[in-house]
Design an enzyme around this catalytic site. Structure first.
Site, PDB file in Angstrom:
ATOM      1  N   HIS A 101      31.391  13.066  77.456  1.00  0.00           N
ATOM      2  CA  HIS A 101      31.416  11.860  76.626  1.00  0.00           C
ATOM      3  C   HIS A 101      30.059  11.153  76.565  1.00  0.00           C
ATOM      4  CE1 HIS A 101      33.351   8.545  74.592  1.00  0.00           C
ATOM      5  NE2 HIS A 101      33.002   7.680  75.525  1.00  0.00           N
ATOM      6  N   ASP A 111      31.054  10.876  69.738  1.00  0.00           N
ATOM      7  CA  ASP A 111      32.267  10.884  70.557  1.00  0.00           C
ATOM      8  C   ASP A 111      33.040   9.576  70.399  1.00  0.00           C
ATOM      9  OD1 ASP A 111      32.799  13.311  72.095  1.00  0.00           O
ATOM     10  OD2 ASP A 111      33.331  11.980  73.733  1.00  0.00           O
ATOM     11  N   SER A 127      31.223   6.132  71.377  1.00  0.00           N
ATOM     12  CA  SER A 127      32.444   5.800  72.100  1.00  0.00           C
ATOM     13  C   SER A 127      33.181   4.662  71.400  1.00  0.00           C
ATOM     14  CB  SER A 127      32.099   5.455  73.551  1.00  0.00           C
ATOM     15  OG  SER A 127      33.263   5.284  74.323  1.00  0.00           O
ATOM     16  N   PHE A 128      33.451   3.546  72.090  1.00  0.00           N
ATOM     17  CA  PHE A 128      34.154   2.469  71.391  1.00  0.00           C
ATOM     18  C   PHE A 128      33.264   1.857  70.319  1.00  0.00           C
ATOM     19  CE2 PHE A 128      33.714  -2.035  73.446  1.00  0.00           C
ATOM     20  CZ  PHE A 128      32.335  -1.929  73.543  1.00  0.00           C
TER      21      PHE A 128
END
Length: 428
Positions: free
Chosen positions: A361, A167, A143-144
């Site tokens: 996610h 992701d 993610s981030f």
């Protein structure tokens, strides 16, 4: 299980000096923030670790504690070992406002967080532990955390040998779900979620449905590390009459810090006639096309704008049902590495896509085995390429004398023409 396979060492190191946003800290911009780091070293590692044993630099998703990835490390370890690839250590730090780092910094950290700071923090961490991190270094980010590692690699193109993106929040356009009621986005849920429970068991029960598809190992780790006992800086008192052996709990990463990680506010950039105008003293990184949004996140799109220059080969593992948008991520992946300074991208075999069907996610917590299988297979491939290139380089360099490192070779004198004035002087 990780403690059976890995020796876990905890470190506390300083975060980078001067944060991206002045509002990141409470008192002044020179405030020293800390990173809580965990180092996972295989217990079966002997004294003569292979020269190509990998050092993993990992980065977690926004609001999720770093310990949730321990099952993934276990499964990757087994698959790499089966293929003759050794892990030297895995290093992962909580972002300064999250997890145990957030606990360490709770009296210093404020509510304006930049993902770019975390890229600089990891660079500082790597330099701090450089004697324990010989090449090859590989990045695994969710993610981030994928965005953070991409910016680390853009900052220092030769630092990481390869990347595994899970992701990653690297997209060309903002996600449709923002702050509206229908459908709500991640920031809505984060801001309005309850954040105190009577005890840890109650917190686990409250999340049983939300995390029902998680690998049980990840669920148990979230219950252990995702909550902390009261009192805290946010909730400094404990209600009267509670069972002290089972105290109330709150989120380890406060919901307000999670919101600050998801979005930045843009509440005031509106003129008297209702039009939007960017205040560049506050929002210098806002893309004008999103100036009408009351919250924004600059790093996803900004990183997309630079991803064409990504040097390390990269595997993109994407959940088919990701809220970031499958087409969004695929557009970024197709751009990855194709520009000046980049790896060459998909056409050069340096970027690969893996889509996990029916997964969203959070697939690293739901389908640990699949995530590990794809990630490990990529690392095996890339480490074979690394070994070949290192051996070829070392063979070439070992034939050089000490003088060869001091004097440019004959090929330079053959390629570069002597100026005529010097030619005349040479004939005298």
């Amino acid at each position: 299980m990780s403690t059976n396979l890995f020796k876990v060492t905890e470190h506390i190191v300083s975060a980078s000096h001067i944060r991206e946003y002045p509002g990141s800290t409470v008192r002044n911009q020179e405030e020293i923030l800390s990173l809580h780091v965990k180092q996972y070293t295989p217990r079966d590692q002997d004294q003569t670790t292979s020269f190509d044993a990998i050092t993993v630099i990992a980065a977690h998703a926004c609001g999720y504690p770093k310990e949730l990835y321990e099952p993934l490390w276990d499964e990757i370890y087994h698959r790499l070992k089966h293929n003759g690839i050794h892990i030297r250590s895995i290093w992962i730090a909580d972002a300064p406002s999250m997890g145990m780092s957030g606990v360490l910094n709770e009296d210093k950290i404020s509510l304006d967080y930049s993902w770019m700071d975390s890229a600089r923090d990891l660079f500082l961490m790597i330099n701090h532990f450089r004697d324990q991190m010989p090449r090859p270094l590989v990045g695994i980010g969710h993610s981030f955390g994928g965005n953070i590692l991409a910016n680390l690699a853009l900052m220092h193109p030769c630092l990481l040998t390869t990347l595994v993106f899970l992701d990653p929040s690297i997209i060309p356009r903002a996600v449709d779900r923002t702050v509206g009621i229908d459908p709500p986005g991640a920031v809505n849920y984060a801001l309005w979620r309850p954040d105190i429970w009577p005890n840890r068991d109650a917190a686990a029960s409250a999340h049983a449905k939300v995390w029902q598809h998680w690998d049980r190992r990840c669920f148990d780790l979230m219950v252990k590390f995702g909550f902390r006992n009261l009192p805290t800086a946010l909730y400094p008192t404990i209600p009267e009459g509670v069972n002290r052996s089972q105290p109330p709990v709150t989120l380890t990463t406060t919901k307000y810090q999670e919101v600050a990680g998801i979005s930045r506010s843009n509440f005031s950039d509106r003129t008297s006639d209702g039009k939007f105008q960017i205040d560049r003293s506050v929002h210098p990184d806002m893309d004008p096309i999103y100036s009408n949004r009351i919250v924004y996140r600059p790093e996803s799109r900004n990183t997309f704008s630079n991803i064409h220059s990504l040097r390390p080969p990269a595997l993109w593992i994407i959940g088919e049902k990701t809220f970031l948008g499958l087409n969004n991520l695929r557009e970024a992946m197709k751009t990855c590495g194709v520009g000046v300074g980049g790896s060459g991208g998909i056409s050069h075999g340096q970027v690969k896509e893996v889509i996990l069907p029916k997964r969203g996610h959070l697939f690293p917590f739901e389908d640990v085995d699949q995530t590990a299988s794809h990630g490990a297979a990529w690392l095996v491939q890339e480490m074979e390429k690394y070994k070949e290139s290192e051996l070829a380089w070392n063979r070439k360099r070992s034939s050089m004398t000490q003088r060869d490192h001091l004097v440019l070779g004959d090929d330079w004198f053959e390629a570069i023409t002597m100026p005529k004035a010097l030619q005349r002087h040479a004939k005298l």
